[in-house]
Design an enzyme around this catalytic site. Structure first.
Site, PDB file in Angstrom:
ATOM      1  N   HIS A 143      43.492  43.257  31.025  1.00  0.00           N
ATOM      2  CA  HIS A 143      42.664  44.447  31.834  1.00  0.00           C
ATOM      3  C   HIS A 143      44.046  45.279  31.790  1.00  0.00           C
ATOM      4  O   HIS A 143      44.742  44.559  33.224  1.00  0.00           O
ATOM      5  CB  HIS A 143      41.929  44.535  33.117  1.00  0.00           C
ATOM      6  N   ARG A 188      43.542  49.039  32.684  1.00  0.00           N
ATOM      7  CA  ARG A 188      43.310  49.955  33.308  1.00  0.00           C
ATOM      8  C   ARG A 188      43.838  51.186  33.359  1.00  0.00           C
ATOM      9  O   ARG A 188      42.895  51.899  34.001  1.00  0.00           O
ATOM     10  CB  ARG A 188      44.068  49.338  35.452  1.00  0.00           C
ATOM     11  N   HIS A 237      31.796  37.885  26.854  1.00  0.00           N
ATOM     12  CA  HIS A 237      32.082  37.824  28.761  1.00  0.00           C
ATOM     13  C   HIS A 237      30.389  36.930  28.336  1.00  0.00           C
ATOM     14  O   HIS A 237      29.450  38.688  28.698  1.00  0.00           O
ATOM     15  CB  HIS A 237      32.245  38.653  29.419  1.00  0.00           C
ATOM     16  N   HIS A 269      36.470  33.207  29.377  1.00  0.00           N
ATOM     17  CA  HIS A 269      36.726  32.851  30.112  1.00  0.00           C
ATOM     18  C   HIS A 269      35.557  31.493  30.817  1.00  0.00           C
ATOM     19  O   HIS A 269      34.896  31.387  31.432  1.00  0.00           O
ATOM     20  CB  HIS A 269      36.939  33.943  31.208  1.00  0.00           C
ATOM     21  N   ASP A 298      43.533  36.996  32.157  1.00  0.00           N
ATOM     22  CA  ASP A 298      42.399  37.669  32.536  1.00  0.00           C
ATOM     23  C   ASP A 298      42.576  38.653  33.522  1.00  0.00           C
ATOM     24  O   ASP A 298      42.389  38.409  34.929  1.00  0.00           O
ATOM     25  CB  ASP A 298      40.941  36.752  32.518  1.00  0.00           C
TER      26      ASP A 298
HETATM   27  O1  DOR Z   1      37.388  38.902  37.397  1.00  0.00           O
HETATM   28  C1  DOR Z   1      37.372  39.576  36.770  1.00  0.00           C
HETATM   29  N1  DOR Z   1      37.528  41.320  36.685  1.00  0.00           N
HETATM   30  N2  DOR Z   1      35.807  39.378  35.807  1.00  0.00           N
HETATM   31  C2  DOR Z   1      35.615  40.390  35.043  1.00  0.00           C
HETATM   32  O2  DOR Z   1      34.899  39.796  34.167  1.00  0.00           O
HETATM   33  C3  DOR Z   1      36.132  41.644  35.158  1.00  0.00           C
HETATM   34  C4  DOR Z   1      37.335  40.971  35.489  1.00  0.00           C
HETATM   35  C5  DOR Z   1      38.210  43.117  36.149  1.00  0.00           C
HETATM   36  O3  DOR Z   1      37.559  43.915  35.402  1.00  0.00           O
HETATM   37  O4  DOR Z   1      38.904  43.356  37.218  1.00  0.00           O
HETATM   38 ZN    ZN Z   2      38.240  40.557  32.165  1.00  0.00          ZN
HETATM   39 ZN    ZN Z   3      34.899  38.827  31.624  1.00  0.00          ZN
END
Ligand code: DOR
Ligand code: ZN
Ligand code: ZN
Length: 418
Positions: free
Chosen positions: A55, A57, A172, A225, A298
């Site tokens: 991610h 962001r 997911h 995951h 992740d």
């Molecule tokens: O822990 C997580 N954080 N699981 C997710 O599915 C999304 C992710 C996030 O975008 O922060």
């Molecule tokens: Zn994720």
């Molecule tokens: Zn996820």
């Protein structure tokens, strides 16, 4: 550039080789290459690491991370290619946002960044996004990550459209009705802490559904995951039947259990949640026997303000790019007998194969994407040293082995430990 005297790891084996790089590609691989070079005595060279679940962001949540900081964290962690999830603001659900991420990645110019498009518009679970247009702009996969597509009919359509465009859905798996606001795994530690739990079934039901869809339609699907022993078993059985299912897991699922939540450290809050010893051991077994194809971080960076709140209100996620390799090497190779060729399979070759990316092997003519590591070097995880904006890690203070020294992308040094 010549890398000399390195131990070189490929999925086929480990060899002592010199590597000559020319015009961004591997020009020569041989036991002895004449000429001046970078002395890699005592170091190990891997095909560039690939993290297919990150991610970044940006756009929208630059307070947590942006493409610049995320790229710096990636190359420090040894990653030459990463794929970024679409749960941004705006969501990566159209070709304009895909193009934006690609353009920013190019400006930053560190690792290769491959955007993943959302399955539905705005990740609202109502209307399929413009899949063909996103593919045309450079999306390498589709995902609703952060949640599942609740409607199975819509998910079936998504798999079919994705396949028409040569893309896979990365799922997911979470039945939101069953999770029902749970923040940790439901078990002894949810009872002890009073935190609301979520059953394994919340994950397993959707893993099973995606497998059923893939099997019925004769199409591929990728499970994100995996955290439950029962999910590993569902995937193992599906693979044995010939279902085109691939799967990933993360270091926190093969290293930690829900015992880590007992002190209410919100850095242990992640989705899916940390589970029990039985699950942890099954995840390791799944990696060893090939049920789980690859390791992803992740990487889910969050601002301190999103974590310095009571457990129930904290954001889910672990900042993982800068620890993923060392955690995996330490826990799997040093402590659980995985071989170095198997590790490079999980962290480079498999993700490349699953997504159809170049990479994952060292061969003459291939892009010179390389990760140079001192496997013998012990270090302590200290989030204060992270280049990621996200300092949220439950591994703070942990001793690990394997320090990334140099990361090379297309023949250029993009990270070098000072
Ligand atoms: O822990 C997580 N954080 N699981 C997710 O599915 C999304 C992710 C996030 O975008 O922060
Ligand atoms: Zn994720
Ligand atoms: Zn996820």
């Amino acid at each position: 550039m010549i890398l000399k005297h390195a131990q070189v790891v490929t999925p086929e084996g480990v060899k002592r080789l010199d590597i000559r790089i020319g015009e961004g590609k591997i020009a020569e691989l041989s036991p002895e290459i004449a000429g001046e070079g970078l002395d890699c005595t005592g170091l190990t060279v891997f095909p560039g690491l690939i993290d297919m679940h990150v991610h970044l962001r940006e756009p929208g949540f630059e307070r947590k991370e942006d493409i610049g900081s995320g790229s710096r964290a990636a190359v420090k962690g040894g990653f030459t290619q990463i794929c970024c999830m679409p749960n941004t603001d705006p969501v990566i659900d159209n070709k304009v946002v895909v193009s934006y991420v690609k353009a920013r990645a190019k400006e930053v110019g560190l690792c290769k960044i491959h955007p993943i498009g959302a399955i539905t518009e705005g990740q609202k679970g109502e209307t399929l996004s413009k899949i063909g247009a996103m593919k045309g702009a450079g999306a390498v996969a589709l995902s609703e990550d952060g949640k599942s597509v609740a409607n199975a009919h819509l998910m079936a359509n998504a798999m079919q459209y994705a396949a028409d465009f040569g893309l896979k859905c990365l799922c997911h798996c979470e039945d939101a009705a069953l999770t029902d606001g749970g923040v940790v795994h439901e078990g002894y530690y949810s009872t002890l802490t009073g935190l609301k739990g979520s059953l394994r079934a919340a994950e397993d039901i959707v893993i099973a559904r995606e497998i059923c869809l893939a099997e019925s339609l004769g199409l591929p699907v990728h499970i994100c995951h995996v955290s439950t022993y029962s999910g590993v078993e569902l995937i193992r059985e599906a693979k044995a039947r010939g279902v085109q299912v691939t799967a990933e897991t993360c270091p926190h699922y093969f290293i930690l259990t829900d015992a880590a939540i007992a002190n209410f450290d919100t850095d242990t809050k992640v989705n899916p949640p940390l589970r029990e010893e039985r699950d942890r051991l099954a995840v390791i077994e799944g990696l060893k026997d090939g049920t789980l194809d690859c390791i992803v971080s992740d990487h889910a960076p969050h601002h301190a303000d999103d974590k310095n709140v009571e457990y129930g209100l904290a954001a889910f996620g672990i900042s993982g790019l800068e620890t993923s390799f060392a955690l995996s090497y330490t826990a799997l190779v040093r402590e659980n007998g995985l071989t170095l060729p198997a590790l490079t399979e999980k962290m480079s070759a498999a993700p490349a194969r699953i997504l159809g990316l170049q990479g994952g092997a060292l061969a003459v003519g291939a892009p010179a994407d390389l990760t140079v590591v001192n496997l013998g070097e012990k270090w302590t995880v200290d989030p204060a040293t992270f280049l990621s904006k996200g300092k949220n890690t439950p591994f703070k203070g942990r001793e690990v082995y394997g320090k990334v020294k140099i990361t090379i992308v297309d023949g250029q040094i993009k990270y070098e430990e000072k």
